[in-house]
Scaffold this motif. Structure first.
Motif, short mmCIF file in Angstrom:
data_model
loop_
_atom_site.label_atom_id
_atom_site.label_comp_id
_atom_site.label_asym_id
_atom_site.label_seq_id
_atom_site.Cartn_x
_atom_site.Cartn_y
_atom_site.Cartn_z
N GLY A 74 34.23 -44.87 32.99
CA GLY A 74 35.14 -44.37 31.77
C GLY A 74 35.35 -42.59 31.73
O GLY A 74 35.61 -41.89 31.46
N LEU A 77 36.84 -40.88 34.74
CA LEU A 77 38.22 -40.42 34.66
C LEU A 77 38.83 -40.13 33.33
O LEU A 77 39.88 -39.47 33.38
N SER A 78 37.78 -39.84 31.92
CA SER A 78 37.90 -39.01 31.54
C SER A 78 38.44 -37.20 31.98
O SER A 78 38.90 -37.11 31.77
N TYR A 81 42.05 -37.64 33.87
CA TYR A 81 43.01 -37.26 32.65
C TYR A 81 42.99 -36.26 32.24
O TYR A 81 44.17 -35.94 31.70
N TRP A 86 45.71 -38.62 37.65
CA TRP A 86 45.42 -40.18 37.48
C TRP A 86 45.35 -41.03 38.10
O TRP A 86 45.67 -41.88 39.17
N ASN A 87 44.01 -40.82 38.41
CA ASN A 87 43.26 -42.18 39.19
C ASN A 87 43.09 -43.10 38.02
O ASN A 87 42.43 -44.22 37.55
N ILE A 88 43.74 -44.26 39.25
CA ILE A 88 43.81 -45.40 38.59
C ILE A 88 42.64 -46.54 39.89
O ILE A 88 42.51 -47.70 39.38
N ILE A 147 48.64 -42.73 42.08
CA ILE A 147 48.69 -43.17 41.01
C ILE A 147 48.40 -44.45 41.98
O ILE A 147 47.57 -45.58 41.65
N SER A 253 35.81 -37.68 39.33
CA SER A 253 35.75 -38.89 38.86
C SER A 253 35.52 -40.52 39.97
O SER A 253 35.16 -41.67 39.74
N PHE A 282 38.76 -51.40 36.08
CA PHE A 282 40.23 -50.70 35.56
C PHE A 282 40.12 -50.99 34.00
O PHE A 282 40.47 -50.46 33.17
N ILE A 285 39.46 -47.83 31.99
CA ILE A 285 41.18 -47.14 31.71
C ILE A 285 41.52 -46.76 29.90
O ILE A 285 40.99 -46.27 29.60
N ALA A 288 38.45 -44.65 28.40
CA ALA A 288 38.73 -43.48 28.54
C ALA A 288 39.51 -42.67 27.08
O ALA A 288 39.15 -42.39 26.60
#
Length: 360
Positions: A74, A77-78, A81, A86-88, A147, A253, A282, A285, A288
């Motif tokens: 997280g 990802l923060s 973002y 947008w790393n999914i 994405i 990330s 997942f 996300i 984050a």
């Protein structure tokens, strides 16, 4: 008569940080109602999922172990973002990090030394960063949305796990089970509290979040991430390259997701198994966003989501709640969080449609 969204004045800090709390509370209330309507003990489900992990001291060690990878991923990802990248596919990068660490553990199986665990961590971070570089390359060179590419690569990583543990890495003494051999002692994370399962990865997760908070608030790197994400035109005027920021965000990330994967395979799992893809990537996300893309907030959000994991396992055995219930509660948290953000920042305004005038 028509309606349109109208931007409100900038919300206060109290409103911004009260929204995640409200999202959790609404999830508990609505979750109790929904599960009661479909025939389960709704109040009991909320109690077992959200309260039992906190009131049962024996479950606190599980919270730490579950929260560690969520906090690390997280945090990464923060950062991404914040930069509007947008790393999914953090789940795939987490898996590749675990595979790279496994490769080191298997290659050094007959060796001993303090350097094996650091080598596994470095390999996991490097492997995951390289995997995250694929969407970064496609985005910066071909304009492909990260994405889609990062998400699709997740499924490729899972299939790679299945191939390796069924063929080249399969344990010859594993009685046919698709798994690697158990790691040697030098390739396992030590526990930090005797008699518990709390391993070294738990304090590492806290340190990672604290370091990330300092970097994001006190360094040029953090300033670059924030400016490119919020004001790309101003960032270009200030000399910050958008492509360079995309690369940095994806690599950082991805590397942190790989760190989580390496710590997980060396800690709780101690071997690579089909169940290693645990959806941590997942779920992170949600962590984050629930943490307001702030590494300090991510620590508390990771604990909240870890509570749902541990509580979901408790609810399965105590009241017979299905395994999917955990995912339902996590999805509801994200839904109410996003809905709350929309209501805090925008309002729905009725607009009267003016009558059309005739042409003279």
């Amino acid at each position: 008569m028509q309606f349109r969204l109208e931007k409100r004045p900038e919300p206060s800090q109290l409103m911004v940080y009260a929204t995640p709390v409200a999202a959790v509370v609404l999830t508990m209330v609505l979750g109790a109602i929904i599960f009661s309507l479909i025939g389960y003990d709704g109040v009991g489900a909320v109690r077992e999922i959200f309260l039992t992990p906190l009131t049962n001291a024996y479950k606190w060690q599980d919270l730490g172990v579950k929260a560690a990878p969520l906090i690390i991923i997280g945090t990464g990802l923060s950062i991404a973002y914040r930069a509007n990248v947008w790393n999914i596919g953090a789940e795939g990068q987490y898996v590749v990090g675990g595979l790279a660490a496994t490769w080191v553990a298997l290659s050094t199986y007959s060796l001993t030394g303090w350097w094996i665990l650091p080598a596994m961590v470095l390999a996991g971070m490097a492997g995951a960063a390289a995997y995250a570089a694929i969407p970064a390359l496609l985005r910066t060179r071909l304009g492909v949305n990260e994405i889609l590419t990062s998400l699709m690569l997740t499924y490729a990583s899972v299939q790679l796990v299945y191939f390796l543990i069924r063929a080249p890495w399969k344990d010859p003494m594993g009685m046919g089970f698709p798994q690697t051999r158990l790691f040697a002692d030098a390739a396992r994370l030590p526990t930090i509290i005797p008699g518990t399962i709390v391993h070294l990865g738990v304090p590492i997760a806290i340190v990672v979040a604290l370091v990330a908070w300092f970097v994001m608030t006190r360094s040029v790197f953090g300033y670059q991430m924030r400016v490119v994400g919020t004001a790309p035109h101003a960032a270009r005027y200030g000399g910050f390259s958008e492509n360079r920021t995309i690369w940095l965000a994806m690599l950082v990330s991805g590397a942190l997701a790989g760190l989580a994967g390496a710590l997980e395979v060396a800690g709780p799992f101690q071997r690579m198994v089909p169940g290693f893809p645990t959806n941590y990537g997942f779920t992170a996300i949600i962590v984050a966003f629930l943490g307001r893309l702030n590494p300090l907030g991510v620590i508390f959000a990771g604990i909240v989501l870890a509570i749902t994991f541990v509580g979901g396992e408790v609810a399965q055995t105590t009241i017979g709640l299905p395994n999917a219930a955990t995912g339902i509660f996590q999805a509801m948290v994200l839904f109410f969080l996003l809905a709350g953000d929309l209501l805090v920042r925008y309002r729905l305004r009725r607009v009267s449609k003016a009558p059309a005038r005739g042409v003279a």
